[in-house]
Write an enzyme that holds these catalytic residues in place. Sequence first.
Site, PDB file in Angstrom:
ATOM      1  N   THR A 106      -8.444   6.649  -1.699  1.00 47.12           N
ATOM      2  CA  THR A 106      -9.811   6.121  -1.767  1.00 47.12           C
ATOM      3  C   THR A 106     -10.812   7.241  -1.497  1.00 47.12           C
ATOM      4  O   THR A 106     -11.944   7.214  -1.975  1.00 47.12           O
ATOM      5  CB  THR A 106      -9.989   4.980  -0.737  1.00 47.12           C
ATOM      6  OG1 THR A 106      -9.402   5.374   0.495  1.00 47.12           O
ATOM      7  CG2 THR A 106      -9.346   3.694  -1.226  1.00 47.12           C
ATOM      8  N   LYS A 142       1.039  14.458   0.783  1.00 48.02           N
ATOM      9  CA  LYS A 142      -0.359  14.738   0.406  1.00 48.02           C
ATOM     10  C   LYS A 142      -0.547  16.245   0.182  1.00 48.02           C
ATOM     11  O   LYS A 142      -1.547  16.681  -0.349  1.00 48.02           O
ATOM     12  CB  LYS A 142      -1.286  14.184   1.481  1.00 48.02           C
ATOM     13  CG  LYS A 142      -1.258  12.650   1.609  1.00 48.02           C
ATOM     14  CD  LYS A 142      -2.070  12.173   2.819  1.00 48.02           C
ATOM     15  CE  LYS A 142      -1.940  10.664   3.055  1.00 48.02           C
ATOM     16  NZ  LYS A 142      -2.750   9.835   2.151  1.00 48.02           N
ATOM     17  N   LYS A 200      -7.984  13.826   4.772  1.00 50.36           N
ATOM     18  CA  LYS A 200      -7.098  12.652   4.733  1.00 50.36           C
ATOM     19  C   LYS A 200      -6.036  12.854   5.808  1.00 50.36           C
ATOM     20  O   LYS A 200      -5.917  13.922   6.368  1.00 50.36           O
ATOM     21  CB  LYS A 200      -6.429  12.499   3.353  1.00 50.36           C
ATOM     22  CG  LYS A 200      -5.747  13.777   2.866  1.00 50.36           C
ATOM     23  CD  LYS A 200      -5.256  13.647   1.430  1.00 50.36           C
ATOM     24  CE  LYS A 200      -6.388  13.689   0.432  1.00 50.36           C
ATOM     25  NZ  LYS A 200      -6.065  12.876  -0.775  1.00 50.36           N
ATOM     26  N   ARG A 201      -5.246  11.825   6.084  1.00 54.30           N
ATOM     27  CA  ARG A 201      -4.182  11.986   7.076  1.00 54.30           C
ATOM     28  C   ARG A 201      -3.283  13.121   6.617  1.00 54.30           C
ATOM     29  O   ARG A 201      -3.119  13.374   5.412  1.00 54.30           O
ATOM     30  CB  ARG A 201      -3.399  10.675   7.212  1.00 54.30           C
ATOM     31  CG  ARG A 201      -4.126   9.570   7.939  1.00 54.30           C
ATOM     32  CD  ARG A 201      -4.353   9.888   9.388  1.00 54.30           C
ATOM     33  NE  ARG A 201      -3.116   9.993  10.145  1.00 54.30           N
ATOM     34  CZ  ARG A 201      -2.746   9.115  11.113  1.00 54.30           C
ATOM     35  NH1 ARG A 201      -3.536   8.099  11.391  1.00 54.30           N
ATOM     36  NH2 ARG A 201      -1.629   9.266  11.778  1.00 54.30           N
ATOM     37  N   HIS A 219       0.811  -1.228   0.000  1.00 57.02           N
ATOM     38  CA  HIS A 219       0.000   0.000   0.000  1.00 57.02           C
ATOM     39  C   HIS A 219       0.838   1.268   0.000  1.00 57.02           C
ATOM     40  O   HIS A 219       0.295   2.378   0.113  1.00 57.02           O
ATOM     41  CB  HIS A 219      -0.904   0.029   1.238  1.00 57.02           C
ATOM     42  CG  HIS A 219      -1.941  -1.038   1.291  1.00 57.02           C
ATOM     43  ND1 HIS A 219      -3.225  -0.874   0.824  1.00 57.02           N
ATOM     44  CD2 HIS A 219      -1.886  -2.300   1.758  1.00 57.02           C
ATOM     45  CE1 HIS A 219      -3.907  -1.990   1.012  1.00 57.02           C
ATOM     46  NE2 HIS A 219      -3.120  -2.871   1.580  1.00 57.02           N
ATOM     47  N   LYS A 267     -14.618   8.401  -3.150  1.00 57.60           N
ATOM     48  CA  LYS A 267     -15.826   8.720  -2.373  1.00 57.60           C
ATOM     49  C   LYS A 267     -16.376  10.090  -2.783  1.00 57.60           C
ATOM     50  O   LYS A 267     -17.579  10.266  -2.936  1.00 57.60           O
ATOM     51  CB  LYS A 267     -15.494   8.662  -0.871  1.00 57.60           C
ATOM     52  CG  LYS A 267     -15.094   7.282  -0.384  1.00 57.60           C
ATOM     53  CD  LYS A 267     -14.347   7.311   0.942  1.00 57.60           C
ATOM     54  CE  LYS A 267     -13.766   5.930   1.271  1.00 57.60           C
ATOM     55  NZ  LYS A 267     -12.833   5.949   2.438  1.00 57.60           N
TER      56      LYS A 267
HETATM   57  C1  26W Z   1       4.341   0.923   9.946  1.00 57.83           C
HETATM   58  C2  26W Z   1       3.541   2.125   9.886  1.00 57.83           C
HETATM   59  C3  26W Z   1       2.559   2.101   8.746  1.00 57.83           C
HETATM   60  C4  26W Z   1       1.192   2.089   9.028  1.00 57.83           C
HETATM   61  C5  26W Z   1       0.294   2.097   7.968  1.00 57.83           C
HETATM   62  C6  26W Z   1       3.028   2.105   7.444  1.00 57.83           C
HETATM   63  C7  26W Z   1       2.110   2.106   6.374  1.00 57.83           C
HETATM   64  C8  26W Z   1       0.770   2.098   6.679  1.00 57.83           C
HETATM   65  C9  26W Z   1      -0.257   2.066   5.576  1.00 57.83           C
HETATM   66  C10 26W Z   1       0.195   1.253   4.440  1.00 57.83           C
HETATM   67  C11 26W Z   1      -0.512   3.445   5.148  1.00 57.83           C
HETATM   68  C12 26W Z   1      -1.759   3.529   4.301  1.00 57.83           C
HETATM   69  O1  26W Z   1      -2.832   3.565   4.820  1.00 57.83           O
HETATM   70  N1  26W Z   1      -1.551   3.608   2.978  1.00 57.83           N
HETATM   71  C13 26W Z   1      -2.662   3.988   2.135  1.00 57.83           C
HETATM   72  O2  26W Z   1      -3.357   2.819   1.735  1.00 57.83           O
HETATM   73  C14 26W Z   1      -4.517   3.136   0.966  1.00 57.83           C
HETATM   74  C15 26W Z   1      -5.270   1.844   0.696  1.00 57.83           C
HETATM   75  O3  26W Z   1      -4.608   1.089  -0.253  1.00 57.83           O
HETATM   76  C16 26W Z   1      -4.151   3.873  -0.312  1.00 57.83           C
HETATM   77  O4  26W Z   1      -5.324   4.242  -0.990  1.00 57.83           O
HETATM   78  C17 26W Z   1      -3.319   5.110   0.011  1.00 57.83           C
HETATM   79  O5  26W Z   1      -2.860   5.709  -1.179  1.00 57.83           O
HETATM   80  C18 26W Z   1      -2.145   4.733   0.902  1.00 57.83           C
HETATM   81  O6  26W Z   1      -1.452   5.899   1.331  1.00 57.83           O
END
Ligand code: 26W
Length: 832
Positions: A677, A575, A569-570, A377, A681
């Site tokens: 995503t 971003k 978004k975060r 992701h 929406k």
């Molecule tokens: C280890 C810390 C950590 C925690 C969460 C690293 C990475 C993450 C996730 C992968 C971050 C995340 O939410 N990524 C997002 O995933 C979405 C679903 O696929 C995508 O639509 C977003 O572009 C992506 O930033």
Amino acid sequence: MQKLASPEQAGPIAVRVVEDDRTATSKEALKQAILDNLFYIIGRTQNAANDQEFYSALAYTVRDRILAQWLATIKDHATHDTRIVCYLSAEFLMGPYLANSLVNLQLEGPVREAVTELDRDLDRLIEQESEPGLGNGGLGRLAACYLDSMATMGVPAVGYGIRYEFGIFHQRIDDGWQVELTDHWLSYGNPWEIRRPHRSVEVGFGGHTEAATDSDGKYSVRWIPASIVKGVPYDTPILGYRSRVANNLRLWRSEATESFYFDRFNSGDYQGAVASKVFAENITKVLYPNDEEIQGKELRLQQQYFFTSCSLKDMIRLHLRIGRPIEAFHEKWAIQLNDTHPSIGVAELMRLLIDEHGLDWDKAWEITTHTFSYTNHTLLPEALERWPLSLFASLLPRHLEIIYEINARFLNEVRMRFYNDPARLARMSLIDEQGERYVRMANLATVGSHKVNGVAELHTQLLKADVLHDFYELWPEKFVNVTNGVTPRRWIAVANPEQSAAMTRKIGNGWIRNLDQLSQLEPYADDRAFRSEWSKVQRDVKVRLANYIHKECDGISLDPDSMFDAQVKRIHEYKRQHLNVLHIITLYNRIKHNPNLDITPRTFLFGGKAAPGYFMAKLIIKFINSVGEVVNNDPDVKHRLKVFFLPDYSVSLGQKIYPSADLSEQISTAGKEASGTGNMKFSMNGALTIGTLDGANIEIRDAVGHENFFLFGLTAEQVRQKQVAGYRPREIYESNAALREVIDTISSGHFSRGDSNLFRPIIDDLLNRDQYLLLADYQSYIDCQDKVSEAFRDIDQWTKMSILNTARMGRFSSDRSIDDYSRNIWNVKTLA
Ligand code: 26W
């Protein structure tokens, strides 16, 4: 009124549903059931109960009407020889259950009548639910959308995760700054879950291993953990939309194993006894609030191993209980790794198959690689998980041995294929030999899976070309793309009943189950009457948000006739929320130069949490609020520009914002946002997008028509070239007068009560580094925004573009994504 449902009526899943006040759906039966639950479960009479208690009674009433399907589906999984998909995710951002369950049960009407006749307001009761915030952002919410689609499409599935006692923090804004508050989501209990103590499993940590060779020379290893904790599952039904399938979400809670507590207690080692209890219960205490930034904390690895081990043991237990041979494990179970967070599962399944079920290495490896598939992701290097070897050796000694063996055999395969290429071996190794030495979890997940996918076409291309290029060269057939999707049930039918009704009046409500039917709306884009109905609906939804914000955010008033320009978004530098602010200041400066300037009134809405340890992200939140404070109160601006940062962005707040936006900001640096995503929406709810060619924006633009999308900025390839060629942002500052004025206004302290130092970190970074090329994209963005302002003046044309946007969003349903996974990765059937 007793009526026995005949087996025929009960349909294929052989459960006899006895129609009574626990399952009947007539208004009268519902009223009785709510009052019964209020009395017998909550212990309140109708008049004495507060809204929170009434909500709980209603929740139990609705849950009763899901239970039959739920139990039938679970029984069905066990009895029928269906393959089961297990979605392993450290995060499930489910959002509030009640309203969504009413839509999926098609009970919204009768329940609203029943509640009204009990002198309560269903919308007020729905607001009582504290949403389970068991996730950070995109990854966690995607898991939730996928559970809804799998149940709706009849894919036998189980979501496996962690039941955090405290979810994502609540965000309060104090004087413009983010303050984190503990998320006590369980303080009123959770009526939607059922504790399953009889399905508990034990998980070990630490300790050492002992190798032995038995009499007939068979080598085996025993792991003797130093500590054992108990994993107790909590099950929540995941009912599909108008589907007889209710899958299961099984979330694990860590607890002390009884014996372990009392032994020490009885031996007078109170410290030890309590320490063990605290150690055990700490594991699932709280969600790590980092998004895209690893922290490498031991507790995080403990969490990942804990829920993954519990889940695999749970699958093996069910597998053997239905009499299937362990050798056929991969024929029954398809496990999806939601990023690398559960990827320790590859080593854990090998350990269970070899050490506990006596299989030989090759058989175990064949089963393991045919069972797992991995979704990546993120491309951000700082988000790719790698664990120090020392931590692995102390916490998971047996797994480290297994990872070494996997690595040795894997590197042999690489050597055979790519002769004399030590650099490639070093890049592909599961072990990063640099410095402190690390285990690379993305490499483990890729080597241990039969399929690897990205979450949007560009992202999968970049995975193959960059992050996992070596693996792509070795196994091109392993890599597939599955573009993300979102569930139209929660994100349109629940969140936007106004637009849903307008669409259903024209094309029926088949679109909720099959979103491609939205294309039947296209002809109505040329229908003036429908266009004015559509823009009226849009305005009504904006008024609904304005009323909510006026009530909840100390009297803030939004002008529903201004353009609602939203970025939720975060908070993250890639971003580029701060690029959005540079546009706001540009408009502000234009007005200051010419107060009579005729600009399109805009309301800028921001929302999003920053990881508590992420300094720049927190400063960007302050930056947004500080600029808002000046712009909102500047007499020259005369309310033509408004800037609001909506605190505590969550799934339920998202459900209010996505339907009400006119413009969706998807402005990440090209090549950085894996998919996005929120972009889907917004478009599904009729917003037009201003965005870069990044993630799923590209596919949305291709679907809705290039003429219905506001594109700007460098492409991912141009970004890469600029970074390689050497990028000097200060030159752009010097060569662009409007930009220079914007930067200088910020540096002057104009937006920080005269404190010219407050935002210096942002300014210095933009002028000296600008890793995410804000200045490079500035002018293109501003020019594009001017086009947006121009377009919004012709509201009829804008409405046409809005209708076409929605009409052409069918493929971004999570149902289509699940169909892709089912065909190309899991090899399971879906109900048509
Ligand atoms: C280890 C810390 C950590 C925690 C969460 C690293 C990475 C993450 C996730 C992968 C971050 C995340 O939410 N990524 C997002 O995933 C979405 C679903 O696929 C995508 O639509 C977003 O572009 C992506 O930033």
